[in-house]
Design an enzyme around this catalytic site. Structure first.
Site, PDB file in Angstrom:
ATOM      1  N   PHE A   1     -16.567  -5.391  30.193  1.00 51.52           N
ATOM      2  CA  PHE A   1     -16.881  -6.290  29.302  1.00 51.52           C
ATOM      3  C   PHE A   1     -18.351  -5.841  29.146  1.00 51.52           C
ATOM      4  O   PHE A   1     -19.072  -5.074  29.912  1.00 51.52           O
ATOM      5  CB  PHE A   1     -16.956  -7.506  29.778  1.00 51.52           C
ATOM      6  CG  PHE A   1     -15.567  -8.154  30.000  1.00 51.52           C
ATOM      7  CD1 PHE A   1     -14.878  -8.630  28.945  1.00 51.52           C
ATOM      8  CD2 PHE A   1     -14.958  -8.226  31.189  1.00 51.52           C
ATOM      9  CE1 PHE A   1     -13.572  -8.972  28.890  1.00 51.52           C
ATOM     10  CE2 PHE A   1     -13.561  -8.780  31.337  1.00 51.52           C
ATOM     11  CZ  PHE A   1     -12.908  -9.057  30.163  1.00 51.52           C
ATOM     12  N   CYS A   2     -19.253  -6.085  28.034  1.00 50.72           N
ATOM     13  CA  CYS A   2     -20.409  -5.855  27.570  1.00 50.72           C
ATOM     14  C   CYS A   2     -21.338  -6.116  28.639  1.00 50.72           C
ATOM     15  O   CYS A   2     -21.332  -7.215  29.335  1.00 50.72           O
ATOM     16  CB  CYS A   2     -20.679  -6.861  26.213  1.00 50.72           C
ATOM     17  SG  CYS A   2     -22.396  -6.298  25.611  1.00 50.72           S
ATOM     18  N   PRO A   3     -22.384  -5.171  28.821  1.00 53.00           N
ATOM     19  CA  PRO A   3     -22.567  -4.171  28.133  1.00 53.00           C
ATOM     20  C   PRO A   3     -21.937  -2.549  28.651  1.00 53.00           C
ATOM     21  O   PRO A   3     -22.401  -1.814  28.357  1.00 53.00           O
ATOM     22  CB  PRO A   3     -24.244  -4.024  28.407  1.00 53.00           C
ATOM     23  CG  PRO A   3     -24.410  -4.381  29.702  1.00 53.00           C
ATOM     24  CD  PRO A   3     -23.378  -5.667  29.866  1.00 53.00           C
TER      25      PRO A   3
ATOM     26  N   ASP B   1     -12.698  -4.975  25.330  1.00 56.09           N
ATOM     27  CA  ASP B   1     -13.865  -5.964  24.875  1.00 56.09           C
ATOM     28  C   ASP B   1     -13.944  -5.794  23.219  1.00 56.09           C
ATOM     29  O   ASP B   1     -14.419  -5.105  22.649  1.00 56.09           O
ATOM     30  CB  ASP B   1     -14.931  -5.612  25.531  1.00 56.09           C
ATOM     31  CG  ASP B   1     -16.092  -6.629  25.339  1.00 56.09           C
ATOM     32  OD1 ASP B   1     -15.933  -7.615  24.453  1.00 56.09           O
ATOM     33  OD2 ASP B   1     -17.114  -6.366  25.980  1.00 56.09           O
TER      34      ASP B   1
END
Length: 80
Positions: free
Chosen positions: A16-18, A43
């Protein structure tokens, strides 16, 4: 029409981000200028982050698509 070829791949599924973009930032350096890196991610934020990454760092986003909940990008490394 066949999909463009690629020279190497980054599997960012489940991240997931980042993290996907951080991994991309490191991995693109291993790809020679003009070569294509295939990125596979799950994501949805990558649909925003990866095009911006390419734009800001001078890489070409050759294609992007969603397939079965996965986001697939082909990125041609720029000269920078």
């Amino acid at each position: 029409m066949t999909a463009p070829n690629y020279d190497s791949e980054l599997d960012a599924r489940g991240l997931f981000c980042p993290e996907p973009v951080m991994m991309l930032h490191n991995r693109i350096n291993d790809v020679e200028p003009g070569r294509v890196l295939r990125v596979v991610a799950t994501d949805p934020s990558t649909t925003r982050d990866i095009p911006r990454f390419c734009q800001f760092l001078g890489h070409e986003l050759v294609s992007e698509q969603e397939q079965g909940g996965e986001y697939i990008y082909l990125i041609r490394r720029g000269e920078a």
